[in-house]
Design a protein around this motif. Structure first.
Motif, PDB file in Angstrom:
ATOM      1  N   PRO A 183       1.103  -1.208   0.330  1.00 40.91           N
ATOM      2  CA  PRO A 183      -0.314  -0.175  -0.228  1.00 40.91           C
ATOM      3  C   PRO A 183       1.485   0.996  -0.218  1.00 40.91           C
ATOM      4  O   PRO A 183       1.946   1.399   1.103  1.00 40.91           O
ATOM      5  CB  PRO A 183      -0.435  -0.486   1.014  1.00 40.91           C
ATOM      6  CG  PRO A 183      -0.126  -0.554   1.548  1.00 40.91           C
ATOM      7  CD  PRO A 183       0.799  -2.312   1.136  1.00 40.91           C
ATOM      8  N   VAL A 184       0.541   2.550  -1.202  1.00 45.80           N
ATOM      9  CA  VAL A 184       1.059   3.400  -0.666  1.00 45.80           C
ATOM     10  C   VAL A 184       0.247   4.371  -0.815  1.00 45.80           C
ATOM     11  O   VAL A 184      -0.462   4.129  -1.460  1.00 45.80           O
ATOM     12  CB  VAL A 184       2.266   3.376  -2.176  1.00 45.80           C
ATOM     13  CG1 VAL A 184       3.557   4.927  -2.846  1.00 45.80           C
ATOM     14  CG2 VAL A 184       3.452   2.180  -2.552  1.00 45.80           C
ATOM     15  N   VAL A 185       0.505   5.939  -0.600  1.00 44.19           N
ATOM     16  CA  VAL A 185      -0.513   6.592  -0.416  1.00 44.19           C
ATOM     17  C   VAL A 185       0.516   8.137  -1.030  1.00 44.19           C
ATOM     18  O   VAL A 185       1.800   8.007  -0.390  1.00 44.19           O
ATOM     19  CB  VAL A 185      -0.230   7.188   0.950  1.00 44.19           C
ATOM     20  CG1 VAL A 185      -1.244   8.359   1.457  1.00 44.19           C
ATOM     21  CG2 VAL A 185      -0.957   6.238   2.107  1.00 44.19           C
ATOM     22  N   SER A 186      -0.588   8.347  -2.170  1.00 48.33           N
ATOM     23  CA  SER A 186       0.205  10.133  -2.442  1.00 48.33           C
ATOM     24  C   SER A 186      -0.173  10.407  -2.218  1.00 48.33           C
ATOM     25  O   SER A 186      -1.734  10.907  -2.281  1.00 48.33           O
ATOM     26  CB  SER A 186      -0.263   9.559  -4.271  1.00 48.33           C
ATOM     27  OG  SER A 186      -1.263   9.087  -4.659  1.00 48.33           O
ATOM     28  N   PHE A 187       0.293  12.237  -2.172  1.00 45.41           N
ATOM     29  CA  PHE A 187      -0.400  13.909  -2.046  1.00 45.41           C
ATOM     30  C   PHE A 187       0.283  14.408  -3.342  1.00 45.41           C
ATOM     31  O   PHE A 187       1.301  14.245  -3.615  1.00 45.41           O
ATOM     32  CB  PHE A 187       0.013  14.097  -0.993  1.00 45.41           C
ATOM     33  CG  PHE A 187      -0.294  14.736  -0.440  1.00 45.41           C
ATOM     34  CD1 PHE A 187      -1.452  15.521  -0.180  1.00 45.41           C
ATOM     35  CD2 PHE A 187       0.673  16.265  -0.524  1.00 45.41           C
ATOM     36  CE1 PHE A 187      -1.746  17.047   0.327  1.00 45.41           C
ATOM     37  CE2 PHE A 187       0.626  17.478  -0.134  1.00 45.41           C
ATOM     38  CZ  PHE A 187      -0.650  18.122  -0.015  1.00 45.41           C
ATOM     39  N   GLY A 188      -0.315  15.485  -3.605  1.00 44.42           N
ATOM     40  CA  GLY A 188      -0.370  16.388  -4.189  1.00 44.42           C
ATOM     41  C   GLY A 188      -1.428  17.170  -4.208  1.00 44.42           C
ATOM     42  O   GLY A 188      -2.768  17.444  -3.367  1.00 44.42           O
ATOM     43  N   LEU A 189      -1.035  19.152  -4.791  1.00 45.47           N
ATOM     44  CA  LEU A 189      -2.343  19.612  -5.170  1.00 45.47           C
ATOM     45  C   LEU A 189      -3.372  19.634  -5.675  1.00 45.47           C
ATOM     46  O   LEU A 189      -2.757  18.950  -7.225  1.00 45.47           O
ATOM     47  CB  LEU A 189      -1.617  21.479  -4.720  1.00 45.47           C
ATOM     48  CG  LEU A 189      -1.075  21.467  -3.471  1.00 45.47           C
ATOM     49  CD1 LEU A 189      -0.120  20.480  -2.958  1.00 45.47           C
ATOM     50  CD2 LEU A 189      -0.958  23.359  -3.717  1.00 45.47           C
ATOM     51  N   GLY A 190      -4.526  20.444  -5.618  1.00 48.35           N
ATOM     52  CA  GLY A 190      -5.233  20.430  -6.602  1.00 48.35           C
ATOM     53  C   GLY A 190      -4.971  20.761  -7.569  1.00 48.35           C
ATOM     54  O   GLY A 190      -6.521  21.199  -8.275  1.00 48.35           O
ATOM     55  N   GLU A 191      -4.459  22.144  -7.813  1.00 50.43           N
ATOM     56  CA  GLU A 191      -4.359  22.627  -8.726  1.00 50.43           C
ATOM     57  C   GLU A 191      -3.722  22.249 -10.212  1.00 50.43           C
ATOM     58  O   GLU A 191      -3.529  21.148  -9.820  1.00 50.43           O
ATOM     59  CB  GLU A 191      -3.260  24.231  -8.663  1.00 50.43           C
ATOM     60  CG  GLU A 191      -3.668  25.348  -7.141  1.00 50.43           C
ATOM     61  CD  GLU A 191      -4.312  25.396  -7.649  1.00 50.43           C
ATOM     62  OE1 GLU A 191      -5.303  25.483  -8.779  1.00 50.43           O
ATOM     63  OE2 GLU A 191      -4.768  25.822  -6.361  1.00 50.43           O
ATOM     64  N   VAL A 192      -4.049  22.727 -11.055  1.00 53.58           N
ATOM     65  CA  VAL A 192      -4.307  22.189 -12.724  1.00 53.58           C
ATOM     66  C   VAL A 192      -2.605  22.032 -13.073  1.00 53.58           C
ATOM     67  O   VAL A 192      -2.400  21.044 -13.604  1.00 53.58           O
ATOM     68  CB  VAL A 192      -4.761  22.738 -13.708  1.00 53.58           C
ATOM     69  CG1 VAL A 192      -4.515  22.765 -15.043  1.00 53.58           C
ATOM     70  CG2 VAL A 192      -6.342  23.023 -13.724  1.00 53.58           C
ATOM     71  N   THR A 193      -1.879  23.045 -13.028  1.00 53.44           N
ATOM     72  CA  THR A 193      -0.349  23.159 -13.025  1.00 53.44           C
ATOM     73  C   THR A 193       0.048  21.896 -12.667  1.00 53.44           C
ATOM     74  O   THR A 193       0.978  21.518 -13.001  1.00 53.44           O
ATOM     75  CB  THR A 193      -0.166  24.613 -12.483  1.00 53.44           C
ATOM     76  OG1 THR A 193      -0.633  25.389 -13.069  1.00 53.44           O
ATOM     77  CG2 THR A 193       0.866  24.423 -12.811  1.00 53.44           C
ATOM     78  N   ALA A 194      -0.178  21.776 -11.141  1.00 51.18           N
ATOM     79  CA  ALA A 194       0.788  20.774 -10.135  1.00 51.18           C
ATOM     80  C   ALA A 194       0.267  19.355 -11.331  1.00 51.18           C
ATOM     81  O   ALA A 194       1.054  18.560 -10.702  1.00 51.18           O
ATOM     82  CB  ALA A 194       0.493  20.545  -8.575  1.00 51.18           C
TER      83      ALA A 194
END
Length: 892
Positions: free
Chosen positions: A779-790
């Motif tokens: 199991p791997v957790v991912s995270f990022g910002l929801g902005e289109v550029t990101a």
């Protein structure tokens, strides 16, 4: 000794998935499998070798032999209510453990170990495997009646780590074991695995004698090359060439077979054609050899036929108690003066040092050892594993963790056989010994990144979480390795620059800033500077509390007094406690003048040199990041309240159809099934903002009234989020909602499904959280910002589940757009603590439920006081088998 409980006879298929090769406490191997009716003669033979005491402890009285009826009963089991596992070495059975169900959730357990194999950890590993099979069959407790004098069995049951109770009655101790895994039982299993695998590698690297099988008189032949290298290294034990026809090789008496060697043989180097290797393995087993190094090619690297031969090699060797390095490998080396082992094809082996070096590639091995030697570095031991039929990098990590002679670990890997175990080991070991890895190929097991679901950047993130130093190429591997091997760790990123060239000093300062270091203004001593200038300048910089490390650049335009300058650098840096590295006349490696003399290689305190300042700075940056990670105390998983794992598992079981059993015994991976993500997340204390799906303007208005104004209206199809114009925000009244629905109907057609949701408080930063059950890493957790550029730039971070609070904090800060969460670039500061709490909870869910193939929280709005989940989707899939690093000890 039952309790009157009767059960219906159950016919079960032979559970092949219970079979396993295991490493015993002394480093040998055995094969564990369920008993079969065909084992009757094997059981009789085993019983005949038992002592009277062992029989008395098992049956509470003398029993010279087993009757035919008893043999039939013991070997015919149903694999459900009556189960027996045996351990075999070669063709012989050496131990048996069994349970008989005596009541609901309860079974009586007993075991026997042949006297000659007692004390090797056979019983403990059998108990681990039997407990796992019992849990699989719905058994929660083991009960054992033990004679008080049978201290070996009572000790084994108490030391397993399970919750144990005992009571004495009628001259017998009745012990009850709760089979629910505990932190203690997990720690016991891991500790036993560690000791066993470490000892198995120690037996390979510290042999008392070596046989070279296939050592011919042919000049340049593989066997003769290994033999000559063993002799040239002055191996401290006897060396036995083995050749079926000649009497001597390289002036050393040869033997026609291993079995005809007069003395014991601990290690055999096999250099015969691939077709003859399996016969050699059997001969070595009969001789009592402990380990094999198979340098022969013609195995897995040649295709399916070779792969089958390689698998058979591992199977036969392990069944006879042998570990195998290779095949298709360069060999192994140990520079310990008490051993002096060079069982490799490389004539050049570096001198004694503190670096353990593992190379998967046999072809590159010779070049790698030459590079190490050219740099003047020393090594403690070296292993080229080739095709890794058996011994892998994970085994070497276990050994080097225990080896006092190894302080730094360098790994060149082409693939990872068990990535989850690798990261678990590395995370523990890196707390005391740095691990530097070059990972070529980009994916764990030869699959494409798309097949695994993880980009290569994710692997780097997971390595970073484990404290690994991942570098891009072999040059950087040795650049970083020589700094770690000879200099102390830095306390921070502040770097002093002492130079005799203004241009090189500015170049070094620019390189520092580019990799996140904090350079001080370069101290330019001028082109004519010598020892009198370099010594005081370096001493002054190292004495500053604002300096954590120093890079010295000495590039005189005309030959200067090199020895004097080097002597001053060594004198000043000796007791500073801060790392010093140099670009010393463009030399790459350990310059002779900058070495603290050792027996055969430089000692600690030597100053490593780099061809250019940028290379020195790049190596220092890697070490600074590692030192920062290591300085942070290891934290246990975060304690969470409001967790209902029982209900979560019930939801998963209800959502997945009954899986069809395969011949291997594992559930067959089924089609993906979508589950109500909001209900699943609620089991872990997470709330999804309610939303209603509507198909008309009137339904949209009614939903908005129920949810509360203002509302958001968006296209319900998750795939539509990538398209423009699919969301309307802040709608404050019925007419505005009707107008929005009309626009969507014109764009997507009448009857379009829309989602209506109450508008979240603003201001807030949109983020995206995900989970993927990766086939290699788990199991791997991912995270990022929801902005289109990101999203377009794939600005994501990754961590293995479960997450500690520190893991969650590092995950949030790992993305390039993280400053937007902390009040920079015009964004308001938001509740990062709440976001980290959410990530920890999602990580716990992912860890607990391997059936969750994918979980997407899109979006998670992080506001001033809370993190709000606006949308969630969960996909389940029946796993094809257990995770790679779960369950009782077993070799892959």
């Amino acid at each position: 000794m039952g309790c009157g409980f009767t059960v219906e006879t159950v016919e079960a298929q032979y559970p092949a998935h219970w079979e396993a090769d295991v490493v015993l406490a002394d480093g040998g191997t055995a094969h564990v499998r369920p008993i079969r009716p065909a084992d009757a003669d094997r059981l009789r033979s085993f019983y005949s070798r038992l002592s009277d005491e062992s029989i008395y402890f098992r049956f509470f009285g003398p029993r010279p032999r087993l009757s035919d009826r008893e043999v039939e009963r013991f070997t015919n089991v149903d694999y459900v209510n009556r189960v027996a596992l045996i351990a075999t070495i070669g063709a012989e059975m050496v131990a048996v453990i069994r349970y008989d169900r005596t009541g609901p959730g309860e079974a009586e357990v007993a075991f026997l170990v042949e006297d000659a194999h007692q004390g090797r950890g056979v019983a403990s590993v059998l108990l681990e495997h039997l407990a796992a099979t019992a849990r699989e069959r719905g058994i929660e407790r083991f009960v054992a009646d033990v004679l008080p004098a049978n201290m070996r069995m009572t000790g084994l049951l108490r030391q397993a780590g399970y919750t144990a109770q005992s009571q004495f009655e009628d001259g017998v101790v009745r012990m009850t074991l709760d089979l629910t895994p505990t932190d203690t039982s997990t720690e016991v299993t891991i500790a036993r695995e560690h000791r066993a695998e470490s000892r198995s590698i120690a037996r390979l690297l510290t042999p008392g004698s070596v046989a070279v099988i296939g050592a011919s008189r042919e000049p340049g032949g593989v066997g003769q090359t290994v033999l000559r290298n063993l002799l040239a290294a002055d191996f401290t034990g006897p060396v036995y060439p083995v050749h079926r026809e000649v009497r001597a090789v390289a002036g050393v008496r040869a033997y026609p077979s291993v079995g005809e060697i007069d003395g014991d043989v601990d290690l055999a180097v096999v250099a015969v054609p691939a077709e003859g290797v399996l016969d050699v393995v059997k001969e070595c087993a009969e001789k009592g050899v402990h380990g094999l190094v198979v340098v022969s090619s013609g195995f897995g690297e040649t295709g399916e036929e070779g792969r089958a031969r390689q698998d058979e090699l591992a199977r036969i060797a392990r069944s006879y108690g042998l570990r195998v390095v290779g095949p298709n490998c360069l060999g192994i080396a140990n520079t310990d003066p008490a051993v002096k082992l060079n069982a490799t094809l490389a004539a050049t082996v570096p001198g004694r040092g503190k670096v353990g070096f593992f190379s998967q590639s046999g072809a590159l091995g010779t070049a790698l050892l030459q590079r190490v030697a050219q740099r003047g570095m020393g090594i403690s031991s070296f292993v080229s594993a080739g095709n890794r039929a058996d011994v892998s990098g994970n085994d070497l990590l276990q050994y080097w963790e225990e080896d006092d002679s190894t302080e730094v670990i360098l790994l060149y890997l082409e693939s990872l056989g068990n990535p989850r175990k690798f990261t678990r080991l590395a995370r523990r070991i890196a707390r005391s010994k740095p691990v530097v890895v070059v990972k070529s190929g980009g994916t764990p097991s030869g699959h494409s990144a798309e097949e695994l679901g993880l980009p290569d950047s994710a692997i780097s993130s997971l390595f970073e979480q484990a404290g690994l130093i991942r570098v891009d190429d072999l040059i950087q591997l040795f650049d970083v390795g020589q700094l770690l091997a000879y200099q102390p760790l830095p306390a921070g990123p502040r770097v002093a620059l002492v130079t005799n060239s203004d241009a090189l000093g500015l170049l070094a300062a620019h390189a520092c800033r580019a990799v996140g270091l904090e350079p001080r203004a370069p101290v330019n001593l001028g082109p004519a500077a010598g020892a009198a200038e370099y010594g005081p300048a370096l001493a002054g910089e190292l004495a500053s509390p604002d300096v954590d490390a120093a890079v010295v650049i000495y590039m005189p335009p005309i030959p200067g007094r090199t020895e004097e300058v080097a002597g001053e650098l060594l004198r000043v840096s000796k007791d500073s406690g801060k790392p010093v590295l140099a670009t010393f006349r463009g030399h790459l490696g350990m310059h002779p003048a900058l070495r603290v003399p050792g027996p055969s290689a430089p000692s600690r305190g030597s100053i490593p040199s780099y061809a250019a300042p940028e290379e020195a700075v790049r190596a220092l940056a890697h070490v600074v990041r590692y030192a920062t990670w290591r300085a942070q105390p290891a934290t246990p998983p975060h304690e969470l309240d409001d967790i209902d794992t029982v209900r979560a598992r019930e939801l998963v079981r209800a959502a997945l159809p009954d899986a069809e059993a395969t011949p291997g015994g594992f559930a067959q991976a089924g089609p993906p099934v979508e589950i109500d993500a909001a209900e699943l997340l609620s089991c872990y204390g997470l709330t999804v903002w309610p939303a209603e799906v509507v198909r008309s303007a009137d339904e949209a208005v009614a939903a908005a009234g129920r949810l509360g104004w203002p509302v958001v209206v968006k296209v319900a199809d998750p795939g539509a989020s990538r398209r423009a114009g699919t969301v309307r925000l802040g709608l404050t009244g019925p007419e505005v909602v009707r107008h929005a629905y009309t626009e969507f109907a014109e764009q997507f057609g009448e009857g379009v499904e829309l989602a209506v949701q109450r508008m979240a408080p603003q201001p807030a930063v949109p983020t995206v959280v995900g989970v993927i059950e990766d086939p290699a890493f788990g199991p791997v957790v991912s995270f990022g910002l929801g902005e289109v550029t990101a999203r377009l730039l794939q600005d994501q971070g990754f961590r293995l589940a479960p997450l500690t609070r520190d893991d969650a904090s590092a995950l949030v800060r790992s993305v390039r757009a993280a400053p937007l969460l902390f009040g920079e670039y015009g964004y308001p500061p938001v509740a990062v603590d709440a976001l980290e709490e959410l990530l920890v909870r999602v990580g716990r869910l992912a860890h607990d439920l391997p059936e969750v193939a994918r979980l997407d929280l899109d979006q998670v709005l992080v506001g001033e006081s809370d993190a709000m989940i606006l949308g969630a989707r969960a996909i389940l899939r029946t796993p094809a088998g257990p995770r790679l690093d779960v369950g009782p000890r077993r070799l892959s």
